[in-house]
Design a protein around this motif. Structure first.
Motif, PDB file in Angstrom:
ATOM      1  N   LEU A   1     -60.983 -41.703  92.557  1.00 51.76           N
ATOM      2  CA  LEU A   1     -62.258 -41.239  93.116  1.00 51.76           C
ATOM      3  C   LEU A   1     -63.210 -42.401  93.402  1.00 51.76           C
ATOM      4  CD1 LEU A   1     -62.910 -38.041  90.947  1.00 51.76           C
ATOM      5  CD2 LEU A   1     -62.074 -38.171  93.305  1.00 51.76           C
ATOM      6  N   LEU A   2     -63.073 -43.484  92.672  1.00 49.51           N
ATOM      7  CA  LEU A   2     -63.901 -44.665  92.915  1.00 49.51           C
ATOM      8  C   LEU A   2     -63.296 -45.589  93.974  1.00 49.51           C
ATOM      9  CD1 LEU A   2     -64.859 -45.662  89.258  1.00 49.51           C
ATOM     10  CD2 LEU A   2     -66.382 -44.729  90.996  1.00 49.51           C
ATOM     11  N   VAL A   3     -61.979 -45.769  93.906  1.00 50.54           N
ATOM     12  CA  VAL A   3     -61.322 -46.795  94.713  1.00 50.54           C
ATOM     13  C   VAL A   3     -61.034 -46.329  96.139  1.00 50.54           C
ATOM     14  CG1 VAL A   3     -59.278 -48.253  94.903  1.00 50.54           C
ATOM     15  CG2 VAL A   3     -60.370 -47.928  92.688  1.00 50.54           C
ATOM     16  N   VAL A   4     -60.473 -45.143  96.293  1.00 47.91           N
ATOM     17  CA  VAL A   4     -60.024 -44.703  97.622  1.00 47.91           C
ATOM     18  C   VAL A   4     -61.175 -44.606  98.629  1.00 47.91           C
ATOM     19  CG1 VAL A   4     -58.914 -42.837  98.906  1.00 47.91           C
ATOM     20  CG2 VAL A   4     -57.933 -43.607  96.733  1.00 47.91           C
ATOM     21  N   PRO A   5     -62.315 -43.984  98.293  1.00 51.73           N
ATOM     22  CA  PRO A   5     -63.400 -43.951  99.288  1.00 51.73           C
ATOM     23  C   PRO A   5     -63.873 -45.350  99.702  1.00 51.73           C
ATOM     24  CG  PRO A   5     -63.828 -42.355  97.561  1.00 51.73           C
ATOM     25  CD  PRO A   5     -62.662 -43.185  97.102  1.00 51.73           C
ATOM     26  N   ALA A   6     -63.897 -46.289  98.756  1.00 57.91           N
ATOM     27  CA  ALA A   6     -64.305 -47.653  99.105  1.00 57.91           C
ATOM     28  C   ALA A   6     -63.292 -48.298 100.044  1.00 57.91           C
ATOM     29  CB  ALA A   6     -64.458 -48.495  97.837  1.00 57.91           C
ATOM     30  N   LYS A   7     -62.011 -48.091  99.787  1.00 61.99           N
ATOM     31  CA  LYS A   7     -60.977 -48.649 100.664  1.00 61.99           C
ATOM     32  C   LYS A   7     -61.086 -48.073 102.076  1.00 61.99           C
ATOM     33  CE  LYS A   7     -57.220 -49.781  97.495  1.00 61.99           C
ATOM     34  NZ  LYS A   7     -56.789 -50.984  98.159  1.00 61.99           N
ATOM     35  N   VAL A   8     -61.335 -46.772 102.147  1.00 59.98           N
ATOM     36  CA  VAL A   8     -61.469 -46.120 103.454  1.00 59.98           C
ATOM     37  C   VAL A   8     -62.713 -46.634 104.177  1.00 59.98           C
ATOM     38  CG1 VAL A   8     -61.890 -43.904 104.581  1.00 59.98           C
ATOM     39  CG2 VAL A   8     -60.174 -44.064 102.768  1.00 59.98           C
ATOM     40  N   TYR A   9     -63.811 -46.782 103.442  1.00 57.97           N
ATOM     41  CA  TYR A   9     -65.054 -47.224 104.062  1.00 57.97           C
ATOM     42  C   TYR A   9     -64.937 -48.644 104.616  1.00 57.97           C
ATOM     43  CZ  TYR A   9     -69.861 -48.680 104.683  1.00 57.97           C
ATOM     44  OH  TYR A   9     -71.014 -49.180 105.211  1.00 57.97           O
ATOM     45  N   PHE A  10     -64.428 -49.569 103.805  1.00 58.05           N
ATOM     46  CA  PHE A  10     -64.368 -50.962 104.235  1.00 58.05           C
ATOM     47  C   PHE A  10     -63.205 -51.217 105.191  1.00 58.05           C
ATOM     48  CE2 PHE A  10     -66.905 -51.322 100.358  1.00 58.05           C
ATOM     49  CZ  PHE A  10     -67.976 -52.037 100.858  1.00 58.05           C
ATOM     50  N   ALA A  11     -62.117 -50.482 105.039  1.00 52.69           N
ATOM     51  CA  ALA A  11     -60.949 -50.577 105.942  1.00 52.69           C
ATOM     52  C   ALA A  11     -60.590 -52.027 106.256  1.00 52.69           C
ATOM     53  CB  ALA A  11     -61.210 -49.796 107.223  1.00 52.69           C
ATOM     54  N   ARG A  12     -60.526 -52.826 105.222  1.00 50.49           N
ATOM     55  CA  ARG A  12     -60.257 -54.254 105.402  1.00 50.49           C
ATOM     56  C   ARG A  12     -58.761 -54.519 105.491  1.00 50.49           C
ATOM     57  NH1 ARG A  12     -61.399 -59.463 101.489  1.00 50.49           N
ATOM     58  NH2 ARG A  12     -61.541 -60.933 103.197  1.00 50.49           N
ATOM     59  N   PRO A  13     -58.330 -55.244 106.521  1.00 52.61           N
ATOM     60  CA  PRO A  13     -56.913 -55.618 106.592  1.00 52.61           C
ATOM     61  C   PRO A  13     -56.541 -56.581 105.467  1.00 52.61           C
ATOM     62  CG  PRO A  13     -57.998 -55.914 108.719  1.00 52.61           C
ATOM     63  CD  PRO A  13     -59.071 -55.664 107.698  1.00 52.61           C
ATOM     64  N   GLY A  14     -55.278 -56.602 105.120  1.00 48.03           N
ATOM     65  CA  GLY A  14     -54.781 -57.469 104.062  1.00 48.03           C
ATOM     66  C   GLY A  14     -54.630 -58.906 104.517  1.00 48.03           C
ATOM     67  N   PRO A  15     -54.213 -59.776 103.605  1.00 51.37           N
ATOM     68  CA  PRO A  15     -54.137 -61.205 103.916  1.00 51.37           C
ATOM     69  C   PRO A  15     -53.055 -61.570 104.932  1.00 51.37           C
ATOM     70  CG  PRO A  15     -53.298 -60.763 101.721  1.00 51.37           C
ATOM     71  CD  PRO A  15     -53.905 -59.500 102.210  1.00 51.37           C
ATOM     72  N   LEU A  16     -52.115 -60.692 105.177  1.00 50.90           N
ATOM     73  CA  LEU A  16     -51.086 -61.004 106.170  1.00 50.90           C
ATOM     74  C   LEU A  16     -51.564 -60.755 107.595  1.00 50.90           C
ATOM     75  CD1 LEU A  16     -47.905 -59.652 104.342  1.00 50.90           C
ATOM     76  CD2 LEU A  16     -48.867 -61.971 104.363  1.00 50.90           C
ATOM     77  N   GLY A  17     -52.754 -60.156 107.737  1.00 49.10           N
ATOM     78  CA  GLY A  17     -53.367 -60.008 109.049  1.00 49.10           C
ATOM     79  C   GLY A  17     -52.900 -58.821 109.862  1.00 49.10           C
ATOM     80  N   LEU A  18     -52.073 -57.978 109.292  1.00 45.11           N
ATOM     81  CA  LEU A  18     -51.600 -56.813 110.042  1.00 45.11           C
ATOM     82  C   LEU A  18     -52.726 -55.801 110.172  1.00 45.11           C
ATOM     83  CD1 LEU A  18     -48.119 -56.359 108.322  1.00 45.11           C
ATOM     84  CD2 LEU A  18     -48.625 -57.494 110.489  1.00 45.11           C
ATOM     85  N   PRO A  19     -52.908 -55.215 111.353  1.00 42.57           N
ATOM     86  CA  PRO A  19     -53.977 -54.215 111.510  1.00 42.57           C
ATOM     87  C   PRO A  19     -53.636 -52.952 110.728  1.00 42.57           C
ATOM     88  CG  PRO A  19     -52.635 -54.337 113.496  1.00 42.57           C
ATOM     89  CD  PRO A  19     -52.153 -55.430 112.592  1.00 42.57           C
ATOM     90  N   LEU A  20     -54.683 -52.246 110.337  1.00 42.45           N
ATOM     91  CA  LEU A  20     -54.476 -50.992 109.622  1.00 42.45           C
ATOM     92  C   LEU A  20     -53.925 -49.944 110.585  1.00 42.45           C
ATOM     93  CD1 LEU A  20     -57.741 -50.731 107.494  1.00 42.45           C
ATOM     94  CD2 LEU A  20     -55.511 -51.566 106.769  1.00 42.45           C
ATOM     95  N   VAL A  21     -53.013 -49.154 110.102  1.00 43.83           N
ATOM     96  CA  VAL A  21     -52.486 -48.051 110.895  1.00 43.83           C
ATOM     97  C   VAL A  21     -53.247 -46.788 110.509  1.00 43.83           C
ATOM     98  CG1 VAL A  21     -50.220 -49.119 111.114  1.00 43.83           C
ATOM     99  CG2 VAL A  21     -50.652 -47.558 109.220  1.00 43.83           C
ATOM    100  N   PRO A  22     -53.259 -45.772 111.372  1.00 47.12           N
ATOM    101  CA  PRO A  22     -53.974 -44.534 111.037  1.00 47.12           C
ATOM    102  C   PRO A  22     -53.495 -43.969 109.698  1.00 47.12           C
ATOM    103  CG  PRO A  22     -53.331 -44.515 113.338  1.00 47.12           C
ATOM    104  CD  PRO A  22     -52.690 -45.726 112.733  1.00 47.12           C
ATOM    105  N   GLY A  23     -54.447 -43.599 108.871  1.00 48.25           N
ATOM    106  CA  GLY A  23     -54.137 -43.055 107.554  1.00 48.25           C
ATOM    107  C   GLY A  23     -54.037 -44.108 106.463  1.00 48.25           C
ATOM    108  N   GLN A  24     -54.061 -45.392 106.833  1.00 47.74           N
ATOM    109  CA  GLN A  24     -53.997 -46.458 105.836  1.00 47.74           C
ATOM    110  C   GLN A  24     -55.403 -46.714 105.309  1.00 47.74           C
ATOM    111  OE1 GLN A  24     -52.355 -50.119 107.352  1.00 47.74           O
ATOM    112  NE2 GLN A  24     -51.368 -50.582 105.398  1.00 47.74           N
ATOM    113  N   TRP A  25     -55.528 -46.993 104.018  1.00 51.65           N
ATOM    114  CA  TRP A  25     -56.827 -47.083 103.379  1.00 51.65           C
ATOM    115  C   TRP A  25     -57.510 -48.424 103.518  1.00 51.65           C
ATOM    116  CZ3 TRP A  25     -54.775 -44.712  98.226  1.00 51.65           C
ATOM    117  CH2 TRP A  25     -54.578 -43.341  98.403  1.00 51.65           C
ATOM    118  N   GLY A  26     -56.797 -49.481 103.548  1.00 54.35           N
ATOM    119  CA  GLY A  26     -57.414 -50.802 103.533  1.00 54.35           C
ATOM    120  C   GLY A  26     -57.199 -51.475 102.182  1.00 54.35           C
TER     121      GLY A  26
END
Length: 198
Positions: free
Chosen positions: A92-117
């Motif tokens: 409940l704490l982590v998932v909304p933050a991941k969705v909000y920031f939607a930050r790509p990972g260090p490998l630089g791959l863009p987020l795909v639909p439904g991916q949290w960040g």
């Protein structure tokens, strides 16, 4: 830090510097043992490992408090719902933050639909909150000297999980740092609410 991640601010250069340094260190070490250790530590942040460990520790803490001396608090059962509620609180704490920031990972791959960040690190938060809560609950049933060792070992484990994630290129350093900060706030609040240890 979260603001800098949200706006792509200059603080993100820390991530690139840390990643460059870790990449050089990993290539220089060229150690299968070190790589496997980092992977093992990273895996300890998986919810399938950390959450059952939290629930088991909560049950053990309740059992130890229940069978303890007469000075044991009457609310010996408190670790059971605390562990269960904490396990529910983590996503409940982590998932909304991941969705909000939607930050790509260090490998630089863009987020795909439904991916949290990647921000904040879910593995870091899960490990530190789950193992930290377990240590706080279990610590209430242990002698002070043993409790201090348990708390120190748990802190080292949380740092190790974060370091493993950065070493394996699973997360940026700031992702992990945010996970540590979030975990620290949760554990601080929990420690203030729990009855004092014996």
């Amino acid at each position: 830090m979260s603001w800098q991640v949200a706006v792509g601010g200059p603080l993100l250069t820390v991530d690139h510097r840390v990643r460059t340094a870790v990449t050089h260190a990993r290539h220089a070490a060229d150690s299968t043992v070190l790589n496997r250790l980092a992977q093992f530590l990273s895996d300890l942040g998986d919810g399938g490992i950390a959450v059952p460990a939290l629930l088991a520790t909560g049950a053990l803490a309740a059992w130890l408090l229940h069978r303890g001396p007469s000075a044991t608090p009457r609310r010996w059962w408190l670790p059971l719902p605390t562990a269960a509620l904490t396990a529910l609180l983590i996503p409940l704490l982590v998932v909304p933050a991941k969705v909000y920031f939607a930050r790509p990972g260090p490998l630089g791959l863009p987020l795909v639909p439904g991916q949290w960040g990647w921000y904040p690190s879910g593995h870091t938060s899960t490990a530190c909150i789950a193992y930290g809560t377990g240590a706080l609950l279990l610590g209430r049933a242990l002698r002070a000297a043993v409790r201090r060792v348990l708390y120190a070992a748990t802190a080292v484990l949380g740092l190790g999980v974060g370091a493993g994630l950065v070493w394996c290129d699973y997360h940026w350093f700031l992702d992990v740092l945010a996970g540590w900060c979030l975990s620290g706030l949760v554990l601080w609040a929990l420690a203030r609410r729990l009855p004092s240890a014996r």
